[in-house]
Design a protein around this motif. Structure first.
Motif, short mmCIF file in Angstrom:
data_model
loop_
_atom_site.label_atom_id
_atom_site.label_comp_id
_atom_site.label_asym_id
_atom_site.label_seq_id
_atom_site.Cartn_x
_atom_site.Cartn_y
_atom_site.Cartn_z
N ALA A 96 7.63 9.55 -12.30
CA ALA A 96 8.36 8.50 -11.59
C ALA A 96 7.48 7.29 -11.26
CB ALA A 96 8.98 9.06 -10.31
N LEU A 97 6.17 7.42 -11.46
CA LEU A 97 5.27 6.29 -11.21
C LEU A 97 5.32 5.25 -12.33
CD1 LEU A 97 2.00 8.07 -9.94
CD2 LEU A 97 3.71 6.84 -8.57
N ALA A 98 5.95 5.57 -13.43
CA ALA A 98 5.98 4.66 -14.59
C ALA A 98 6.38 3.25 -14.18
CB ALA A 98 6.93 5.19 -15.66
N GLY A 99 5.52 2.28 -14.54
CA GLY A 99 5.80 0.88 -14.27
C GLY A 99 5.50 0.44 -12.84
N LYS A 100 4.98 1.35 -12.02
CA LYS A 100 4.67 1.01 -10.62
C LYS A 100 3.18 0.71 -10.45
CE LYS A 100 8.42 3.66 -8.62
NZ LYS A 100 8.79 4.78 -7.78
N GLU A 101 2.89 -0.09 -9.46
CA GLU A 101 1.51 -0.38 -9.12
C GLU A 101 0.96 0.80 -8.31
OE1 GLU A 101 -0.49 -4.39 -7.85
OE2 GLU A 101 0.34 -3.40 -6.06
N ASP A 143 -12.89 1.18 -7.17
CA ASP A 143 -11.48 1.54 -7.04
C ASP A 143 -10.65 0.58 -7.88
OD1 ASP A 143 -12.26 3.50 -5.29
OD2 ASP A 143 -11.67 2.40 -3.50
N GLU A 144 -9.51 1.07 -8.32
CA GLU A 144 -8.66 0.25 -9.18
C GLU A 144 -7.24 0.18 -8.63
OE1 GLU A 144 -9.26 0.73 -13.61
OE2 GLU A 144 -10.07 2.65 -12.88
N ILE A 145 -6.57 -0.91 -8.94
CA ILE A 145 -5.14 -1.05 -8.69
C ILE A 145 -4.55 -1.54 -10.01
CG2 ILE A 145 -3.33 -2.29 -7.45
CD1 ILE A 145 -5.25 -2.56 -5.10
N PHE A 146 -3.57 -0.81 -10.53
CA PHE A 146 -2.96 -1.23 -11.80
C PHE A 146 -1.55 -0.67 -11.93
CE2 PHE A 146 -5.43 2.64 -12.63
CZ PHE A 146 -4.55 3.43 -13.37
N LEU A 147 -0.80 -1.26 -12.85
CA LEU A 147 0.53 -0.76 -13.18
C LEU A 147 0.35 0.40 -14.14
CD1 LEU A 147 2.58 -4.04 -13.79
CD2 LEU A 147 2.72 -2.51 -11.83
N TYR A 191 -1.63 12.56 -18.25
CA TYR A 191 -1.79 11.47 -19.20
C TYR A 191 -1.23 10.20 -18.57
CZ TYR A 191 -2.57 15.09 -22.71
OH TYR A 191 -3.06 16.15 -23.41
N TRP A 192 -1.80 9.04 -18.94
CA TRP A 192 -1.33 7.75 -18.48
C TRP A 192 -1.97 6.67 -19.33
CZ3 TRP A 192 -5.23 10.48 -16.38
CH2 TRP A 192 -6.44 9.84 -16.21
N GLN A 193 -1.45 5.46 -19.18
CA GLN A 193 -2.04 4.29 -19.81
C GLN A 193 -2.15 3.17 -18.80
OE1 GLN A 193 0.36 4.24 -23.65
NE2 GLN A 193 -1.47 3.05 -24.20
N LYS A 194 -3.18 2.35 -18.98
CA LYS A 194 -3.32 1.14 -18.18
C LYS A 194 -2.68 0.00 -18.96
CE LYS A 194 -7.62 2.48 -15.94
NZ LYS A 194 -9.03 2.14 -15.73
N ILE A 235 -9.79 12.65 -7.22
CA ILE A 235 -9.17 11.36 -7.49
C ILE A 235 -7.90 11.30 -6.66
CG2 ILE A 235 -8.08 9.91 -9.25
CD1 ILE A 235 -9.73 11.63 -11.33
N ARG A 236 -7.71 10.16 -5.99
CA ARG A 236 -6.48 9.97 -5.23
C ARG A 236 -5.68 8.85 -5.88
NH1 ARG A 236 -5.97 7.57 0.75
NH2 ARG A 236 -5.95 5.67 -0.48
N VAL A 237 -4.48 9.20 -6.32
CA VAL A 237 -3.55 8.22 -6.87
C VAL A 237 -2.45 8.04 -5.83
CG1 VAL A 237 -1.86 7.76 -8.70
CG2 VAL A 237 -4.04 8.87 -9.26
N ALA A 238 -2.20 6.77 -5.48
CA ALA A 238 -1.21 6.52 -4.43
C ALA A 238 -0.48 5.21 -4.69
CB ALA A 238 -1.90 6.45 -3.07
#
Length: 167
Positions: free
Chosen positions: A29-34, A59-63, A75-78, A113-116
């Motif tokens: 559900a994170l797809a396309g979210k920052e 640290d990074e912030i990305f869609l 799996y994911w892509q930047k 790793i914390r993804v939020a």
């Protein structure tokens, strides 16, 4: 709904497969979210609540694009990246309240790793001079001017805590 969902590689917990499915749905559900991506070394105590999660240099912030869990690998892509990134995990812990996923990679035992989502925004409703009703373990606030009604169901313990705080 529970506050945390934990999946652990090799766990005998009968809920382990269901927990992975719950985390898989959240991750997808994170797809396309920052998102924020923060990595920290786990302290010697093993208690990640001791970690400082304030923003740091790497640290990074990305869609996030195409987040998916296949097997025990995330799996994911930047954005603008032609390659898919991944990490195989030994443990996942999803905090539903804060919308944070803690990822414990198999390859780096001392790393978490914390993804939020960058910021959770709560909707605030202001009631001015409401009427208050208490019935069983339920509080009901009514604001006739705004035509708003807020119903709060409490456990007996929560109701007792509220009573103590109001003394």
């Amino acid at each position: 709904m529970q506050l945390k969902t934990i999946w652990q590689f090799g766990s005998n917990n009968p809920e382990n497969p269901n927990n992975l499915d719950t985390i898989r749905e959240w991750w997808a559900a994170l797809a396309g979210k920052e998102i924020t991506w923060r990595q920290r070394l786990i302290p010697d105590s093993g208690d990640i609540s001791e970690l400082d999660w304030e923003p740091q240099r790497f640290d990074e912030i990305f869609l996030i694009a195409q987040p998916e869990i296949r097997g025990i690998t995330l799996y994911w892509q930047k954005p603008n990246s032609p390659t898919e990134s991944n990490t195989t995990v030994q443990k996942l812990a999803l905090n539903h309240t804060r919308q944070e996923l803690y990822i414990f990679p198999q390859s780096q035992q001392k790393l978490v790793i914390r993804v939020a989502l960058p910021k959770i925004k709560y909707q605030r409703i202001e009631l001015n001079n409401p009427e208050i009703f208490v019935e069983n373990n339920m509080l009901l606030f009514q604001d006739a001017k705004q035509l708003l009604e807020v119903q709060i169901k409490l456990t007996p313990e929560q109701l007792n805590q509220l009573k103590e705080k109001l003394k």
